[in-house]
Design an enzyme around this catalytic site. Structure first.
Site, PDB file in Angstrom:
ATOM      1  N   GLY A  54     -92.111  16.112 -38.395  1.00 11.32           N
ATOM      2  CA  GLY A  54     -91.767  17.090 -37.125  1.00 11.32           C
ATOM      3  C   GLY A  54     -92.987  17.832 -36.593  1.00 11.32           C
ATOM      4  N   THR A  55     -93.749  18.472 -37.595  1.00 12.53           N
ATOM      5  CA  THR A  55     -94.734  19.373 -37.015  1.00 12.53           C
ATOM      6  C   THR A  55     -95.897  18.536 -36.431  1.00 12.53           C
ATOM      7  OG1 THR A  55     -94.302  20.981 -38.788  1.00 12.53           O
ATOM      8  CG2 THR A  55     -96.478  20.866 -37.940  1.00 12.53           C
ATOM      9  N   ASN A  99     -83.357  26.102 -36.335  1.00 16.59           N
ATOM     10  CA  ASN A  99     -83.389  25.993 -37.686  1.00 16.59           C
ATOM     11  C   ASN A  99     -82.791  27.066 -38.430  1.00 16.59           C
ATOM     12  OD1 ASN A  99     -85.876  26.905 -36.610  1.00 16.59           O
ATOM     13  ND2 ASN A  99     -86.478  27.041 -38.727  1.00 16.59           N
ATOM     14  N   GLN A 117     -83.807  19.560 -36.437  1.00 15.52           N
ATOM     15  CA  GLN A 117     -82.688  19.820 -36.924  1.00 15.52           C
ATOM     16  C   GLN A 117     -81.390  19.311 -36.068  1.00 15.52           C
ATOM     17  OE1 GLN A 117     -82.004  21.984 -39.344  1.00 15.52           O
ATOM     18  NE2 GLN A 117     -84.281  22.504 -39.682  1.00 15.52           N
ATOM     19  N   GLY A 125     -87.924  12.737 -40.840  1.00 11.76           N
ATOM     20  CA  GLY A 125     -86.865  11.908 -41.794  1.00 11.76           C
ATOM     21  C   GLY A 125     -86.282  12.794 -42.670  1.00 11.76           C
ATOM     22  N   HIS A 126     -86.994  13.733 -43.351  1.00  8.58           N
ATOM     23  CA  HIS A 126     -86.302  14.485 -44.571  1.00  8.58           C
ATOM     24  C   HIS A 126     -85.158  15.459 -44.423  1.00  8.58           C
ATOM     25  CE1 HIS A 126     -88.340  18.580 -44.705  1.00  8.58           C
ATOM     26  NE2 HIS A 126     -89.131  17.791 -43.805  1.00  8.58           N
ATOM     27  N   THR A 159    -103.504   4.226 -40.740  1.00  8.38           N
ATOM     28  CA  THR A 159    -102.453   3.344 -41.251  1.00  8.38           C
ATOM     29  C   THR A 159    -101.287   3.911 -41.451  1.00  8.38           C
ATOM     30  OG1 THR A 159    -104.137   2.282 -42.697  1.00  8.38           O
ATOM     31  CG2 THR A 159    -102.033   1.790 -43.350  1.00  8.38           C
ATOM     32  N   CYS A 161     -90.395  38.667 -47.270  1.00  5.56           N
ATOM     33  CA  CYS A 161     -90.616  37.906 -48.701  1.00  5.56           C
ATOM     34  C   CYS A 161     -90.498  36.514 -48.783  1.00  5.56           C
ATOM     35  CB  CYS A 161     -89.600  38.592 -49.752  1.00  5.56           C
ATOM     36  SG  CYS A 161     -90.061  40.430 -50.155  1.00  5.56           S
TER      37      CYS A 161
END
Lengths: 384, 126
Positions: free
Chosen positions: A71-72, A151, A179, A200-201, A237, A324
């Site tokens: 995504g990034t 997100n 998302q 994908g993830h 590739t 944090c």
């Protein structure tokens, strides 16, 4: 101990069907798609077939799908590429205050290089007002980027309206759909976006693969160099196994979208009702225009990391917008943009549901959370 | 990311609470950063810390350092207790992640504030 994973907005496990589809491409079908021999030709044929399958699920054309590392990278190629490809004399860019850093940081980098950046505010639910966009659009505007769903708080934006306004002003519209792809129905003949990022993830595919949808005729300039892959917009590739896995993941997500959505909305609303019934626990985000799997609450007088760690000790995996946990000094920019004060932002808790989530998981969280919150509150020096 | 000692103090914090008859109270931190620590001390004869309790809003490191300092200084003379540093508290916990060293490692500062408050109170009453 029970183990409950409620951090699906962070990442999801690779589905068995997806993994099985990928394995041959990590072993015997290891060819480089740019090679001329049989192994290479096979890899080329199979990634092109995968591209076609993804396009079909979204009602797009295969040549409109560019594979990226996630995504990034898709966000970066869309934003820097749109600017590099623009023939406009103007230097105006528009985004919203609640974007993922994958979008916000490229825009901030461009601002430091002399582009004029407008960051649209959001209301208390995290919604962008199309009227605010309309006010800032001008012939100088090159690109508008507003995420389809957030997100952190899951708020779903009026993308149809925002994109229509942007196009009418002659600018490009990009949406980060990391998302939402496979979670909300997406038809790219209906949705008037020029560029869309996906990963994908987040949808039970592997990490390290994603794509950028680029509508036919949308001019992007190259931003990385070193090969002709993906129309020279993403040289290097191809991640063959990742592409094969991504295609399978998208197909499965789209096929199961309506059913999964219905099930998750029921569980989500049960979790929201249970948590907000506790004293001084409030919902963040929109009650209705919300991703099916997203729950985000603020727990007063308690800090988010402590909550996460105590829940983790009970086998529950969640996240927070506290400083944090972000590794920064300030808490979540999304929650602050929605008008939350620092205490409420530090005390935020995000629980994101997914395929594996059961009603027993929700019941377990609702059984364990009150004691943890009470325990931390007894330690807190903050009074109401 | 946290040591076993940090997790132990986070899970089973020592000396949590309020001392209603405290001789000194010290508070440090701010809500912007998301860490607020308050220490209460009761001073016994020969200026030793007879009792100490804490309240903390903050992350695992903030809670663990608060708990740890109460263990370190309970029974100590004020002169000794004043010498305890934030770094020492972190070392007693077998270290803290680098990002936590400045934002959540404030327990010694809270103690110094409580001792200063005790001295002010005593000065005012004598």
């Amino acid at each position: 101990m029970q183990s409950v994973y409620l951090d699906h907005a962070a990442t999801t496990p690779v589905r068995e069907e997806v993994f099985a589809a990928m394995v041959p491409y990590l072993t015997e079908k290891f060819g480089n798609p740019s090679s001329l021999h049989a192994l290479g030709r096979e890899a080329r044929r199979d990634i092109e077939e995968a591209r076609g399958r993804i396009a079909r699920e979204l009602n797009a054309s295969p040549q409109e799908i560019l594979f990226t590392s996630g995504g990034t990278e898709a966000d970066n190629i869309a934003i820097f590429g749109a600017v590099a490809g623009s023939k406009k004399p103007g230097k105006h860019l528009v985004t919203s205050a609640i974007e993922h850093h994958g979008v916000l940081h490229p825009f901030q980098a461009l601002e430091s290089r002399g582009y004029r950046l407008t960051v649209l505010p959001v209301d208390k639910y995290g919604l962008v007002d199309p009227g605010e966009l309309e006010k800032v659009l001008s012939p100088e505007t090159i690109l508008v980027s507003i995420m389809q769903a957030n997100n952190e708080v899951g708020t779903i934006q009026p993308i149809q309206e925002l994109a229509t306004l942007t196009r009418a002003a002659g600018a490009l519209f990009h949406t980060d759909a990391v998302q939402s792809l496979g979670i909300l129905p997406i038809d790219l003949q209906e949705l008037p976006v020029d560029l869309l990022s996906a990963s994908g993830h987040k949808l039970y595919g592997p990490k390290g693969i994603g794509f950028l949808y680029r509508r036919k005729g949308t001019k992007l300039g190259p931003t990385a160099f070193g090969g002709a892959q993906e129309n020279s917009l993403r040289p290097g590739t191809e991640n063959v196994a990742g592409i094969i896995g991504l295609a399978r993941a998208v197909e499965l997500a789209v096929a199961e979208q309506a059913e999964t959505s219905k099930r998750l909305i029921y569980l989500r609303d049960k979790l929201i009702a249970g948590l907000t019934a506790l004293p001084q626990v409030t919902l963040n985000g929109h009650p209705r225009l919300r991703l099916p799997g997203n729950v985000n609450v603020s727990v007063s007088r308690v800090e988010g990391e402590s909550l996460i760690l105590r829940l983790d000790l009970k086998g529950i995996a969640v996240s927070s917008g506290s400083a944090c946990t972000s590794g920064a000094l300030d808490p979540s920019h999304v929650l602050l943009a929605m008008g939350l004060n620092h205490q409420a932002a530090h005390g935020s808790l995000r629980l994101t549901l997914g395929r594996s989530t059961t009603e027993a998981d929700i019941d377990y969280v609702l059984q364990v959370a009150p004691g943890i919150i009470e325990g931390l509150r007894q330690m807190s020096p903050i009074v109401d | 990311m946290y040591s076993e000692k940090v997790m132990d103090h986070f899970q089973n914090p020592r000396n949590v609470g309020v001392l209603p008859d405290a001789d000194g109270v010290g508070e440090v931190g701010n809500m912007r950063c998301g860490d607020i620590m308050r220490l209460y001390i009761k001073i016994g004869k020969d200026e030793t810390i007879e009792d100490i309790k804490f309240q903390t809003f903050g992350c695992g490191a903030a809670i663990a350092t608060s708990s740890m300092i109460t263990e370190i200084v309970k029974g100590m003379s004020l002169a000794e207790a004043e010498k305890v540093s934030n770094r020492q508290v972190a070392e007693e916990l077998d270290g803290l992640p680098p990002v936590k060293m400045h934002c959540s490692n404030l327990a010694a500062d809270a103690l110094k504030a409580a001792i200063a408050n005790y001295r002010e109170n005593r000065g005012a009453s004598s």
